[in-house]
Design a protein around this motif. Structure first.
Motif, PDB file in Angstrom:
ATOM      1  N   ALA A  68      62.029  24.707  -4.143  1.00 30.87           N
ATOM      2  CA  ALA A  68      60.944  24.770  -5.122  1.00 30.87           C
ATOM      3  C   ALA A  68      60.436  26.208  -5.177  1.00 30.87           C
ATOM      4  CB  ALA A  68      59.807  23.828  -4.730  1.00 30.87           C
ATOM      5  N   VAL A  69      60.302  26.726  -6.390  1.00 26.03           N
ATOM      6  CA  VAL A  69      59.714  28.049  -6.599  1.00 26.03           C
ATOM      7  C   VAL A  69      58.401  27.824  -7.330  1.00 26.03           C
ATOM      8  CG1 VAL A  69      60.003  30.348  -7.588  1.00 26.03           C
ATOM      9  CG2 VAL A  69      62.014  29.072  -6.799  1.00 26.03           C
ATOM     10  N   VAL A  70      57.302  28.343  -6.751  1.00 20.30           N
ATOM     11  CA  VAL A  70      55.971  28.123  -7.314  1.00 20.30           C
ATOM     12  C   VAL A  70      55.421  29.443  -7.842  1.00 20.30           C
ATOM     13  CG1 VAL A  70      53.624  27.380  -6.789  1.00 20.30           C
ATOM     14  CG2 VAL A  70      55.557  26.221  -5.725  1.00 20.30           C
ATOM     15  N   GLY A  71      54.903  29.412  -9.066  1.00 18.36           N
ATOM     16  CA  GLY A  71      54.320  30.603  -9.669  1.00 18.36           C
ATOM     17  C   GLY A  71      53.596  30.241 -10.952  1.00 18.36           C
ATOM     18  N   ASN A  72      53.163  31.273 -11.686  1.00 17.55           N
ATOM     19  CA  ASN A  72      52.483  31.009 -12.958  1.00 17.55           C
ATOM     20  C   ASN A  72      53.531  30.773 -14.060  1.00 17.55           C
ATOM     21  OD1 ASN A  72      53.162  33.516 -14.355  1.00 17.55           O
ATOM     22  ND2 ASN A  72      51.755  34.499 -12.936  1.00 17.55           N
ATOM     23  N   ALA A  73      53.085  30.195 -15.162  1.00 22.61           N
ATOM     24  CA  ALA A  73      53.994  29.784 -16.234  1.00 22.61           C
ATOM     25  C   ALA A  73      54.833  30.939 -16.776  1.00 22.61           C
ATOM     26  CB  ALA A  73      53.205  29.115 -17.356  1.00 22.61           C
ATOM     27  N   ALA A  74      54.220  32.098 -16.967  1.00 20.10           N
ATOM     28  CA  ALA A  74      54.951  33.244 -17.531  1.00 20.10           C
ATOM     29  C   ALA A  74      56.057  33.704 -16.579  1.00 20.10           C
ATOM     30  CB  ALA A  74      53.988  34.385 -17.826  1.00 20.10           C
ATOM     31  N   ASP A  75      55.747  33.814 -15.289  1.00 18.26           N
ATOM     32  CA  ASP A  75      56.766  34.228 -14.323  1.00 18.26           C
ATOM     33  C   ASP A  75      57.885  33.198 -14.228  1.00 18.26           C
ATOM     34  OD1 ASP A  75      55.519  36.613 -13.717  1.00 18.26           O
ATOM     35  OD2 ASP A  75      54.602  35.885 -11.861  1.00 18.26           O
ATOM     36  N   LEU A  76      57.527  31.926 -14.261  1.00 18.39           N
ATOM     37  CA  LEU A  76      58.543  30.879 -14.161  1.00 18.39           C
ATOM     38  C   LEU A  76      59.460  30.874 -15.380  1.00 18.39           C
ATOM     39  CD1 LEU A  76      56.431  27.996 -12.625  1.00 18.39           C
ATOM     40  CD2 LEU A  76      58.063  29.489 -11.447  1.00 18.39           C
ATOM     41  N   ALA A  77      58.910  31.171 -16.564  1.00 11.30           N
ATOM     42  CA  ALA A  77      59.742  31.255 -17.771  1.00 11.30           C
ATOM     43  C   ALA A  77      60.751  32.396 -17.636  1.00 11.30           C
ATOM     44  CB  ALA A  77      58.863  31.447 -19.003  1.00 11.30           C
ATOM     45  N   ARG A  78      60.299  33.531 -17.138  1.00 11.36           N
ATOM     46  CA  ARG A  78      61.216  34.673 -16.940  1.00 11.36           C
ATOM     47  C   ARG A  78      62.257  34.354 -15.877  1.00 11.36           C
ATOM     48  NH1 ARG A  78      57.803  39.207 -15.206  1.00 11.36           N
ATOM     49  NH2 ARG A  78      59.796  40.187 -14.752  1.00 11.36           N
ATOM     50  N   LEU A  79      61.832  33.722 -14.783  1.00  9.14           N
ATOM     51  CA  LEU A  79      62.770  33.367 -13.721  1.00  9.14           C
ATOM     52  C   LEU A  79      63.786  32.348 -14.217  1.00  9.14           C
ATOM     53  CD1 LEU A  79      63.651  33.716 -10.780  1.00  9.14           C
ATOM     54  CD2 LEU A  79      62.026  31.893 -10.181  1.00  9.14           C
ATOM     55  N   ASP A  80      63.347  31.412 -15.031  1.00 12.30           N
ATOM     56  CA  ASP A  80      64.242  30.411 -15.620  1.00 12.30           C
ATOM     57  C   ASP A  80      65.377  31.104 -16.369  1.00 12.30           C
ATOM     58  OD1 ASP A  80      65.270  27.985 -16.594  1.00 12.30           O
ATOM     59  OD2 ASP A  80      63.850  27.914 -18.256  1.00 12.30           O
ATOM     60  N   ASP A 107      52.981  33.390  -6.113  1.00 15.48           N
ATOM     61  CA  ASP A 107      51.570  33.601  -6.453  1.00 15.48           C
ATOM     62  C   ASP A 107      50.735  33.792  -5.187  1.00 15.48           C
ATOM     63  OD1 ASP A 107      49.017  33.649  -7.428  1.00 15.48           O
ATOM     64  OD2 ASP A 107      49.101  31.659  -8.358  1.00 15.48           O
ATOM     65  N   PRO A 108      50.376  35.050  -4.858  1.00 18.76           N
ATOM     66  CA  PRO A 108      49.590  35.306  -3.650  1.00 18.76           C
ATOM     67  C   PRO A 108      48.219  34.642  -3.657  1.00 18.76           C
ATOM     68  CG  PRO A 108      50.398  37.366  -4.590  1.00 18.76           C
ATOM     69  CD  PRO A 108      50.717  36.275  -5.567  1.00 18.76           C
TER      70      PRO A 108
END
Length: 133
Positions: free
Chosen positions: A34-46, A86-87
């Protein structure tokens, strides 16, 4: 539980790139990531995980799915590995074999991660620190 802090430096300046490297090293030996972060970062990581690393297929999806690699805005109840982007996120309460905390080069975020280190220590986690160059 083991918590690894990956401090970025040198050629490692993009937390999403580091997350992608960590996912590709863990998969397929770890079946639940599981990778946890904000929506914008997750979209880029996707998008990144569809093309990098070249020649690999990393089965992933955004949200609570059955995919072995999940990109989430909130930590799940359990995973083999949880990678936190997300720190400022609260410490997760779920069951995880390992948690990977990415420490970006941005000095303003490092204080939050120092606080996370102390919080994990208070919880009795086995802490490891890695410097990426």
């Amino acid at each position: 539980m083991r918590v690894d802090f990956y401090e970025m430096g040198g050629r490692f300046s993009d937390p999403l790139y580091v997350a992608g490297v960590l996912v590709s090293k863990a998969w397929p030996a770890t079946r639940e990531i599981a990778v946890v972060g904000n929506a914008a970062d997750l979209a880029r990581l996707d998008e990144q995980l569809w093309t990098q690393p070249q020649g690999r297929f990393l089965p992933h999806e955004r949200g609570e799915t059955k995919a072995p690699i999940r990109l989430l805005e909130v930590a799940p109840e359990k995973a083999g590995i949880l990678i936190n982007l997300d720190p400022a996120a609260p410490l997760p309460d779920g069951r995880f074999e390992r948690i990977l905390e990415i420490v970006p080069p941005d000095e303003s975020l490092k204080q939050k991660l120092r606080e996370r280190w102390m919080a994990w220590k208070q919880r009795g986690a086995e802490l490891q620190h890695h410097v990426l160059k």
